[in-house]
Design a protein around this motif. Structure first.
Motif, PDB file in Angstrom:
ATOM      1  N   LEU A 181      -0.901  47.294  19.808  1.00 30.71           N
ATOM      2  CA  LEU A 181      -2.004  46.588  19.156  1.00 30.71           C
ATOM      3  C   LEU A 181      -2.586  45.521  20.083  1.00 30.71           C
ATOM      4  N   TRP A 182      -1.742  44.879  20.854  1.00 33.98           N
ATOM      5  CA  TRP A 182      -2.244  43.918  21.838  1.00 33.98           C
ATOM      6  C   TRP A 182      -3.109  44.629  22.879  1.00 33.98           C
ATOM      7  N   TYR A 183      -2.625  45.749  23.365  1.00 35.39           N
ATOM      8  CA  TYR A 183      -3.390  46.517  24.351  1.00 35.39           C
ATOM      9  C   TYR A 183      -4.742  46.941  23.774  1.00 35.39           C
ATOM     10  N   GLN A 196      -7.687  44.105  16.346  1.00 34.82           N
ATOM     11  CA  GLN A 196      -7.396  42.719  15.994  1.00 34.82           C
ATOM     12  C   GLN A 196      -7.151  42.571  14.500  1.00 34.82           C
ATOM     13  N   ARG A 197      -7.948  43.268  13.696  1.00 28.51           N
ATOM     14  CA  ARG A 197      -7.715  43.218  12.246  1.00 28.51           C
ATOM     15  C   ARG A 197      -6.380  43.865  11.912  1.00 28.51           C
ATOM     16  N   ARG A 244     -11.258  37.897  23.886  1.00 25.63           N
ATOM     17  CA  ARG A 244     -10.733  38.853  22.903  1.00 25.63           C
ATOM     18  C   ARG A 244      -9.265  38.583  22.608  1.00 25.63           C
ATOM     19  N   ALA A 245      -8.516  38.265  23.646  1.00 26.54           N
ATOM     20  CA  ALA A 245      -7.092  37.983  23.445  1.00 26.54           C
ATOM     21  C   ALA A 245      -6.900  36.788  22.521  1.00 26.54           C
ATOM     22  N   LEU A 246      -7.645  35.718  22.774  1.00 30.44           N
ATOM     23  CA  LEU A 246      -7.500  34.511  21.955  1.00 30.44           C
ATOM     24  C   LEU A 246      -8.075  34.722  20.557  1.00 30.44           C
ATOM     25  N   ARG A 247      -9.119  35.548  20.451  1.00 29.27           N
ATOM     26  CA  ARG A 247      -9.649  35.851  19.116  1.00 29.27           C
ATOM     27  C   ARG A 247      -8.631  36.636  18.303  1.00 29.27           C
ATOM     28  N   ALA A 248      -7.900  37.527  18.966  1.00 29.64           N
ATOM     29  CA  ALA A 248      -6.847  38.268  18.267  1.00 29.64           C
ATOM     30  C   ALA A 248      -5.765  37.324  17.753  1.00 29.64           C
ATOM     31  N   VAL A 249      -5.398  36.347  18.592  1.00 32.63           N
ATOM     32  CA  VAL A 249      -4.389  35.366  18.183  1.00 32.63           C
ATOM     33  C   VAL A 249      -4.908  34.507  17.041  1.00 32.63           C
TER      34      VAL A 249
END
Length: 668
Positions: A481-483, A496-497, A539-544
């Motif tokens: 999911l991170w990838y 991300q959702r 995108r990484a920080l938005r996912a977090v």
């Protein structure tokens, strides 16, 4: 984390990338709740889904403590090859148990490792580790390791044999032991030093262990001959439990082994009766009014298939409805009405019948029944959420015997289809995780959609990783999911959702969320620490941030606040994630608002001050001092706003506990 000075955030954050996928949030949340309940215990699966299986669905990786081992081996009966396997494990430190699914290989593997005199736990490694991954694993002296339902991969026999030899040598040097189980018909020639063909325990000995020798001797003459042919320890256990309740063995065996269902089909049932049980197999437990609608549609599709190209006058629904209810109200031996939940629902008389009916449909009938059934099940992807999940459950049962049919007729078309169809495919993969064998099929299917299969397929994989796959393969799902969260905007948005949904569901299952949070921290620190292009970093920080701002799965309550109170050991990971988002000027204002909301939800609850202090300590230990000063001021201003009730004494104390946790590092 870099220590460069940053500008304060703007009043309004920059607009994020536009989402282009219309996800039904209500349907996602409802489905996640259903899946969580489905995996909670066998009683739920039997009552709500008409499915049997293991009493608890195990994570594919983790640990088994001594209490877990003792429970698993409480009534264990050694199969014929046990002593040979124990000798192999003792000599070579590695043994592979090879046999059909459901014959007790998991329990046998636990028993073999227990016989080595293990210390305090068995470490369970992921079945997704290939041979190179097993060779790269660090094995500790005196420890024992277990891989259940190993996904072998495609490796040349010579390479595999060399790899197993090397693995055994490394285990011996470390003084460790490893048992691997494989779902394969038989051991391969040339692998005899490691692979042992496995057989189930003697069923009569298992009954003796469950019932007691005296009871079994008394009952032995009444046992049907089929008992001695049972190859599933799970069935033997259920037989014993039902006998202890006073049920006659003949009736129990007829239900367990499919005699009742096979006899009904052998009696040449009418066309309408066949479609009624077929509909129930994929739309189980529906209220009568909904089931009736679904059955009428299935019958109409069957008529169309049967009379393709022919002119006919379509019969009205009103002419069919009065007759249909006789199919389950007139003492049908397979079907009954249940009033347990208030409104009558249509169910099978035994939890075993659903799977048996599905298998009989594919054994007895051909195109005239199966093609309408395929078309109808595919349509169910666009029906009510509860209907969608029941269709997925039926396909999960079909996949136990016919995985290729499920993949080719349903999963592949759905994965490349519309949003609801992709959710249907994800639900099916999730419910396939209830069974050891189909869990591996579900995992490899989802992996096949991650790359080079198309954007819709990648989005489907992301949704699947948020469900049952996260229960079976928690570490791998965070990884993937991170990838996927760093991919193009359409895939990233869904991933991300899905990542947030995975954490929402995991938080309801003991301490799984804490473990997943630590994995997320590892990915974030590695990728941002090594340097990422700005778009991917956002995108990484938005996912977090999606995880940090989430509510609990079934209520408007801050997920992070609840975790901080219920699982205090999660504070360090949560604080680290927040520190990274607060450090970034682009995301800081959103992160501050989310943090203030979390503090508000901590409110006056017991442990709120300690939770806020632990969170603050984690945040300030990561942020550089110059950035921490800016962040502290931003939090102070935001929490003073009326909407977060900064002026109420409890909230003020909570905010101060957070801010002052780093007082030794941050001057006021």
């Amino acid at each position: 984390m870099t220590t460069q000075e940053e500008n304060p955030p703007q009043d309004e954050p920059e607009q994020p990338e536009q989402a282009t996928v219309d996800l039904d949030e209500d349907a996602l949340g409802q489905t996640a709740n259903v899946i969580n309940n489905f995996f909670a215990g066998v009683s739920t699966r039997q009552a709500n889904f008409g499915m049997t299986g293991a009493p608890a669905v195990r994570s594919a990786a983790g640990r088994l403590d001594r209490d877990d081992v003792e429970r698993a081996l409480a009534h264990f009966v050694r199969p014929a090859g046990f002593e040979r396997a124990r000798a192999t494990l003792s000599e070579r430190h590695l043994v592979l148990l090879v046999g059909e699914e459901g014959i007790g290989k998991w329990t046998s593997g636990v028993a073999l490792l227990s016989a080595t005199g293990f210390q305090d736990r068995i470490t369970v490694l992921s079945p997704g580790l290939d041979l190179d991954g097993l060779l790269a694993t660090s094995y500790r002296k005196g420890r024992v390791y277990f891989v259940h339902d190993w996904i072998e991969g495609k490796v040349e026999n010579s390479v595999r044999r060399f790899g197993l030899d090397t693995l055994g040598t490394r285990l011996a040097r470390a003084g460790a032991h490893l048992v691997i189980t494989l779902n394969r018909a038989e051991a391969r020639q040339g692998f005899e030093p490691f692979e042992i063909g496995w057989e189930p325990p003697d069923p009569l000995e298992m009954l003796e262990a469950r019932l007691g020798r005296t009871r079994l001797t008394y009952e032995r003459d009444g046992l049907p001959e089929e008992v001695t042919a049972l190859r599933s320890p799970r069935q033997v256990v259920e037989l014993a439990e039902q006998m202890l309740k006073g049920q006659p063995p003949e009736k129990i065996m007829a239900d367990l082994c499919g005699g009742t269902v096979a006899g009904w089909f052998d009696g040449m049932p009418k066309r309408s009766e066949v479609f009624a049980v077929a509909a129930l197999a994929f739309a189980y437990g529906m209220p009568e009014r909904i089931f009736e609608r679904l059955l009428v549609r299935l019958t109409a599709i069957a008529d169309e298939v049967e009379r393709q190209g022919a002119e006919r006058e379509r019969r009205s629904i009103g002419e069919e409805l009065p007759q249909s209810r006789r199919l389950w109200n007139d003492a049908n031996p397979l079907v009954r009405l249940s009033t347990d939940g208030g409104e009558p629902t249509v169910v099978f008389r035994s939890p075993h019948y659903r799977e048996q009916v599905i298998l009989q449909l594919y054994r007895v009938y051909g195109y005239g029944v199966l093609e309408p059934l395929r078309q109808w099940v595919r349509e169910l992807a666009d029906d009510l959420p509860e209907v969608q999940v029941q269709a997925a459950a039926g396909l999960a049962l079909l996949a136990r015997k016919r995985p290729d049919e499920v993949k080719e007729s349903f999963l592949v078309p759905w994965a490349g289809g519309l949003v609801k169809e992709r959710l249907a495919a994800a639900n099916t993969l999730s419910l396939m995780c209830a069974d050891d064998t189909t869990a591996a099929v579900a995992f490899t299917t989802a992996l096949g959609w991650v790359e080079n299969a198309g954007q819709p397929q990648a989005m489907t994989a992301a949704l699947a990783f948020a469900g049952g796959l996260a229960i079976r393969y928690p570490g791998e799902t965070v990884d993937w999911l991170w990838y996927l969260s760093l991919r193009g905007v359409r895939v990233s948005d869904v991933a991300q959702r899905a990542l947030t949904l995975m954490f929402q569901a995991a938080a309801e299952r003991d301490s799984e969320a804490s473990t997943a949070l630590r994995l997320l921290v590892m990915h974030l620190e590695r990728d941002l620490g090594e340097g990422m292009e700005p778009q991917k970093a956002r995108r990484a920080l938005r996912a977090v941030l999606g995880v940090l701002t989430a509510d609990r799965l079934d209520r408007e309550e801050s997920l992070m606040a609840w975790l901080l109170l219920s699982q205090p050991d999660s504070a360090e990971a949560i604080g680290t994630l927040w520190a990274w988002t607060l450090h970034n000027a682009y995301h800081r204002s959103d992160a501050v608002r989310a943090l203030c909301r979390t503090l508000r939800h901590l409110g006056e609850q017991d442990g709120a001050l300690a939770a806020a202090e632990a969170l603050g300590s984690a945040v300030w230990s990561v942020l550089p001092e110059a950035v921490a000063l800016l962040v502290r001021r931003s939090i102070d201003r935001a929490c003073a706003e009326r909407r977060v009730r900064r002026d109420s004494p409890p909230a003020k104390q909570v905010v101060l506990a957070l801010l002052n946790a780093g007082a030794r590092r941050i001057s006021s």
